[in-house]
Scaffold this active site. Structure first.
Site, PDB file in Angstrom:
ATOM      1  NE  ARG A 171      79.137  36.969 -66.629  1.00 51.22           N
ATOM      2  CZ  ARG A 171      78.040  37.620 -67.026  1.00 51.22           C
ATOM      3  NH1 ARG A 171      76.908  37.502 -66.355  1.00 51.22           N
ATOM      4  NH2 ARG A 171      78.049  38.366 -68.115  1.00 51.22           N
ATOM      5  CB  SER A 213      85.298  37.156 -69.279  1.00 48.21           C
ATOM      6  OG  SER A 213      84.717  37.759 -70.418  1.00 48.21           O
ATOM      7  CD  GLU A 261      83.113  36.063 -66.157  1.00 53.52           C
ATOM      8  OE1 GLU A 261      82.541  35.611 -67.170  1.00 53.52           O
ATOM      9  OE2 GLU A 261      83.173  37.280 -65.910  1.00 53.52           O
TER      10      GLU A 261
END
Length: 305
Positions: free
Chosen positions: A173, A224, A294
């Site tokens: 990520r 998320s 995130e």
């Protein structure tokens, strides 16, 4: 006279004090000092070349995993919208060139129609190609690093460059080249492998069904909230800490998926970020595991100068 009175001439649109909440899925946040909607890549390059280098520049995609703080965003926010940035075209037998403004789901569908496997996972990523490049977006065991050949970008001083995938600095990520803050991605070149379009479409349908059954996709959410710590699932840690479905101002972690932060209707950015920070602190105190965001958080808190 300030820097906003000396903005370069553009063919696109320059909007001062433009509210950003409508551009994000969480529907919160203050205005951009200036929002720039370039007409095309050349317009973007010319603007950045002429803009005072001291002025901060922040790219914003479709806002699916972005939280804009209540005080707004300093400098120029750049949003690549419209046909000039949303096109997808086939390049050779196995590759697709997709503009940064193209939706990830559209890229997946185009790949399926072209008989190119490997990009099905984008059907489950609620964002744009530009965002996928910035955060190495992925789901269900696949990610952008697996399929990207190279990215196209404009540098902060207005040069158009190609960045090969090995130079993107991808990790979970994260894209190191994006984190450096000197690029605005305008396109990505992706490579798949031959397969039957019907088989690819069937796999995409499975991803869609799985996502719809497990995620609050019709809520005002940012996807998320936390990255999965090594050896752990973020949602399990949030759930164990007792925050699934528990209100905090106008914010809540979804009863359906405990790693999805949602705006229940009247949340402020401070509510949402405050809840996230409270949960992070409690999880670390209880388990010793640190949750990292995130969702990208940008801008100034309310009342900040």
């Amino acid at each position: 006279m300030t820097w906003r009175d000396r903005l370069p001439q553009v063919r696109g649109r320059l909007l001062k004090d433009e509210p950003l909440a409508p551009f994000t899925w969480l529907r919160v946040g203050g205005p951009a000092d200036v929002l720039f909607l370039p007409a095309d890549e050349a317009d973007l390059a010319a603007f950045l070349a002429a803009l005072d280098p001291a002025v901060p520049v922040t790219p914003l995609g479709v806002g699916s995993n972005t939280l804009v703080r209540d005080g707004g965003v300093e400098g120029v926010v750049i949003r690549l919208a419209g046909r000039a940035f949303a096109g997808i075209e086939r390049v050779g037998d196995l590759r697709l060139l997709a503009g940064a403004g193209a939706l990830d789901a559209h890229l997946a569908r185009e790949a399926a129609a072209a008989g190119l496997a490997g990009l099905e996972f984008y059907r489950g990523v609620p964002g744009s190609v530009g965002g996928a490049l910035v955060m190495n977006a992925g789901c269900y065991g696949a990610e952008t690093a697996d399929v990207l050949v190279e990215a196209r970008a404009v540098t902060r001083d207005g040069r158009i460059v190609q960045v090969p995938a090995p130079e993107m600095g991808f990790s979970y990520r994260r894209c190191a080249r994006a984190a450096a803050g000197d690029l605005v991605f305008t396109a990505g070149l992706f490579e798949g492998r031959p397969d039957d379009p019907a088989a690819i479409t069937a796999r995409m349908d499975e991803i869609t069904a799985r996502r719809e059954s497990s995620q609050p996709i019709r809520e005002k959410t940012g996807g998320s909230t936390f990255k999965n710590p090594e050896g752990h699932s973020a949602w399990k840690l949030v759930d164990a800490a007792g925050w699934r479905g528990r209100a905090f101002g106008g914010a809540m972690f979804s009863p359906q998926h405990a790693n999805f932060l949602i705006n229940t209707g009247e949340a402020t950015a401070a509510d949402l970020e405050g809840l996230g920070e409270k949960v992070r602190a409690e999880v670390e105190a209880q388990t010793g595991v640190r949750l990292d965001w995130e969702i990208r958080r940008i801008g100034r808190p309310a009342g900040a100068a």
